[in-house]
Design an enzyme around this catalytic site. Structure first.
Site, PDB file in Angstrom:
ATOM      1  N   ASN A   1     -12.367  -1.901  -1.577  1.00 26.61           N
ATOM      2  CA  ASN A   1     -12.125  -0.713  -3.114  1.00 26.61           C
ATOM      3  C   ASN A   1     -12.191  -0.945  -4.997  1.00 26.61           C
ATOM      4  O   ASN A   1     -12.555   0.413  -5.694  1.00 26.61           O
ATOM      5  CB  ASN A   1     -10.859   0.228  -2.620  1.00 26.61           C
ATOM      6  N   THR A   2     -11.892  -2.732  -5.211  1.00 25.27           N
ATOM      7  CA  THR A   2     -12.395  -2.144  -6.274  1.00 25.27           C
ATOM      8  C   THR A   2     -13.367  -3.110  -5.979  1.00 25.27           C
ATOM      9  O   THR A   2     -14.007  -4.899  -5.832  1.00 25.27           O
ATOM     10  CB  THR A   2     -11.241  -3.239  -7.207  1.00 25.27           C
TER      11      THR A   2
ATOM     12  N   TYR B   1       1.671  -0.560   8.476  1.00 24.06           N
ATOM     13  CA  TYR B   1       2.065   0.779   7.278  1.00 24.06           C
ATOM     14  C   TYR B   1       1.445   2.613   8.200  1.00 24.06           C
ATOM     15  O   TYR B   1       1.956   2.962   7.774  1.00 24.06           O
ATOM     16  CB  TYR B   1       1.239   0.588   5.834  1.00 24.06           C
TER      17      TYR B   1
ATOM     18  N   ASN C   1      -6.822  -7.608   5.951  1.00 22.34           N
ATOM     19  CA  ASN C   1      -7.212  -6.249   5.206  1.00 22.34           C
ATOM     20  C   ASN C   1      -7.873  -4.644   5.591  1.00 22.34           C
ATOM     21  O   ASN C   1      -8.179  -5.138   7.264  1.00 22.34           O
ATOM     22  CB  ASN C   1      -7.546  -6.423   3.830  1.00 22.34           C
TER      23      ASN C   1
ATOM     24  N   GLY D   1       0.800  -1.219   0.101  1.00 24.78           N
ATOM     25  CA  GLY D   1       0.278   0.089  -0.096  1.00 24.78           C
ATOM     26  C   GLY D   1       0.951   1.269   0.160  1.00 24.78           C
ATOM     27  O   GLY D   1       0.469   2.056  -0.222  1.00 24.78           O
TER      28      GLY D   1
ATOM     29  N   SER E   1      -9.371  -6.400  -0.893  1.00 25.73           N
ATOM     30  CA  SER E   1      -9.762  -4.853  -0.999  1.00 25.73           C
ATOM     31  C   SER E   1     -10.801  -5.052  -1.419  1.00 25.73           C
ATOM     32  O   SER E   1     -11.569  -4.927  -2.396  1.00 25.73           O
ATOM     33  CB  SER E   1      -8.253  -3.919  -2.297  1.00 25.73           C
TER      34      SER E   1
ATOM     35  N   ASN F   1      -9.488   4.945   3.303  1.00 25.14           N
ATOM     36  CA  ASN F   1      -8.923   5.312   1.688  1.00 25.14           C
ATOM     37  C   ASN F   1      -9.885   4.655   0.556  1.00 25.14           C
ATOM     38  O   ASN F   1     -10.316   3.487   0.862  1.00 25.14           O
ATOM     39  CB  ASN F   1      -7.526   4.629   1.851  1.00 25.14           C
ATOM     40  N   ARG F   2      -9.967   5.149  -0.586  1.00 28.65           N
ATOM     41  CA  ARG F   2     -10.805   4.414  -1.159  1.00 28.65           C
ATOM     42  C   ARG F   2      -9.711   4.568  -2.795  1.00 28.65           C
ATOM     43  O   ARG F   2     -10.909   4.674  -3.306  1.00 28.65           O
ATOM     44  CB  ARG F   2     -12.146   4.866  -1.604  1.00 28.65           C
TER      45      ARG F   2
ATOM     46  N   GLY G   1      -3.924  -2.218  12.710  1.00 28.88           N
ATOM     47  CA  GLY G   1      -3.793  -1.724  14.415  1.00 28.88           C
ATOM     48  C   GLY G   1      -2.272  -1.408  15.381  1.00 28.88           C
ATOM     49  O   GLY G   1      -2.751  -1.013  15.852  1.00 28.88           O
TER      50      GLY G   1
ATOM     51  N   GLY H   1      -5.490   1.661  10.989  1.00 29.02           N
ATOM     52  CA  GLY H   1      -5.014   2.531  11.832  1.00 29.02           C
ATOM     53  C   GLY H   1      -5.034   1.190  13.274  1.00 29.02           C
ATOM     54  O   GLY H   1      -6.136   0.172  12.758  1.00 29.02           O
TER      55      GLY H   1
ATOM     56  N   PHE I   1      -6.630   0.716  -6.054  1.00 30.64           N
ATOM     57  CA  PHE I   1      -5.027   0.013  -6.901  1.00 30.64           C
ATOM     58  C   PHE I   1      -4.630   1.087  -8.176  1.00 30.64           C
ATOM     59  O   PHE I   1      -4.305   0.346  -8.771  1.00 30.64           O
ATOM     60  CB  PHE I   1      -5.941  -1.054  -7.266  1.00 30.64           C
TER      61      PHE I   1
ATOM     62  N   LYS J   1      -4.106 -12.665   1.287  1.00 31.40           N
ATOM     63  CA  LYS J   1      -4.367 -11.757   1.878  1.00 31.40           C
ATOM     64  C   LYS J   1      -5.733 -11.416   2.408  1.00 31.40           C
ATOM     65  O   LYS J   1      -6.308 -11.196   0.935  1.00 31.40           O
ATOM     66  CB  LYS J   1      -3.914 -10.519   1.575  1.00 31.40           C
TER      67      LYS J   1
END
Length: 353
Positions: free
Chosen positions: A173-174, A313, A241, A61, A171, A109-110, A292, A263, A113, A212
């Site tokens: 976001n896809t 991250y 994720n 990421g 993810s 986040n969105r 986290g 987070g 990829f 993942k």
């Protein structure tokens, strides 16, 4: 006073994505000095046939294209994972698409990829770099008619250049991607990937393949994933994720933004899933804990719960680029204080089978 503590207030005045690009640029230019290269012997561990100088890694990421692999290895990580990489370049979702929830030490986040595709990533992975373990995280193109085929294409291209490969089907976001976590779809996916892996050099020593998964799983999902992973002889599971759920105690005004939450608020959800998957897999598949984690204590808790390795991250956004060094030192102290001679000795101690 560290350079990051001086620059941090400035970075937070910038749009999150611009700040990220600035940090990548800084690594490329050598603005951040390398951390001490020595790792405490108690942290050395062997997982899926690889020898890690430390169990503390950077999750995918951050370096989506493998642009700064060498520099990241110099920040004190035991390993670095880059991606997600899709076969074709794609811009991702419309901006703004990254939101820092400072009061919550979280990120939404969105991105979708966004990356420069396999050609660029392959060139970056092939470039000379210092010694260190590097993983390639694979994604599928949003408009692909054969998403499993995308993962096979990515595996064939990057497996010869990476120490391990992660298949990211979690993810949020896809659209439709998480459906690949269903039992039938997952059997098809891993079946095709395992078959393709046999033909990738060097023959006879297949690259470790990891999966993942999402934190937002039902008990049936967990059972199905564990069953397919065991049947497929998967090398590892990364847990987990980002989440599409929103805890009630989030304070930042951006908490309702659509996307994956990472987070601090993800900590309990990811930890509990890790515990469940260790039991579901009977401890037969190495687990990588992520979500986290921001301190040595967090890392230690994942190891005691069953993680052989950990990644983070989002915590770097708030704690700075040298968090891996601080975390490694603290983790070594915690292991020794409890009488453990190695990371492997502590794995699952608080979550017995």
């Amino acid at each position: 006073m560290s350079l990051y503590s001086v620059l941090s207030p400035l970075l937070f005045t910038l749009d999150a994505e611009k700040a990220h690009k600035l940090s990548i640029m800084g690594l490329k230019m050598g603005v951040l000095k390398s951390a001490p290269s020595t790792h405490d012997p108690v942290l050395q561990t062997s997982v899926f046939g690889l020898s890690f100088p430390s169990p503390i890694g950077l999750s995918a990421g951050y370096d989506k294209n493998g642009d700064v692999l060498d520099a990241l290895l110099g920040l004190g990580f035991g390993f670095v994972e880059a991606g997600s990489v899709t076969p074709k370049p794609q811009p991702g979702n419309p901006k703004p698409r990254v939101f820092r929830l400072r009061e919550d030490k979280a990120v939404i986040n969105r991105l979708g990829f966004n990356n420069e595709g396999l050609d660029v990533a392959a060139s970056n992975f092939a470039a000379p770099r210092r010694a260190g373990i590097v993983g390639a995280n694979l994604g599928a193109n949003k408009e692909s008619e054969d998403r499993i085929g995308d993962y096979v294409t990515g595996l064939k291209r990057l497996a010869p250049l990476a120490d391990y490969v992660t298949v990211n089907i979690s993810s949020p976001n896809t659209p439709g991607l998480r459906a690949l976590q269903g039992k039938g779809e997952l059997e098809d996916l891993l079946g095709r990937l395992m078959q393709a892996r046999q033909d990738i050099p060097p023959e006879g020593k297949p690259v470790p393949l990891l999966l993942k998964i999402a934190p937002d799983l039902t008990d049936e999902d967990k059972s199905d994933i564990a069953e397919v992973a065991l049947q497929s002889k998967l090398d590892g599971l990364i847990i987990s994720n980002t989440t599409i759920t929103r805890p009630d105690d989030l304070r930042n005004h951006q908490r309702t933004e659509v996307g994956g939450l990472s987070g601090e608020p993800l900590k309990a959800l990811s930890l509990n899933l890790l515990k469940d998957m260790r039991i579901a897999t009977a401890g037969k598949i190495p687990l990588v804990g992520v979500g986290g984690i921001s301190s040595a204590e967090d890392a230690y808790a994942r190891i005691l719960a069953g993680a052989s390795l950990i990644q983070f991250y989002s915590a770097m956004v708030y704690e700075g680029p040298y968090l891996a060094v601080k975390m490694a030192g603290g983790l070594a102290q915690l292991l020794r204080a409890d009488g453990y001679k190695s990371v492997a000795d502590a794995v699952g101690a608080d979550n017995p089978l």
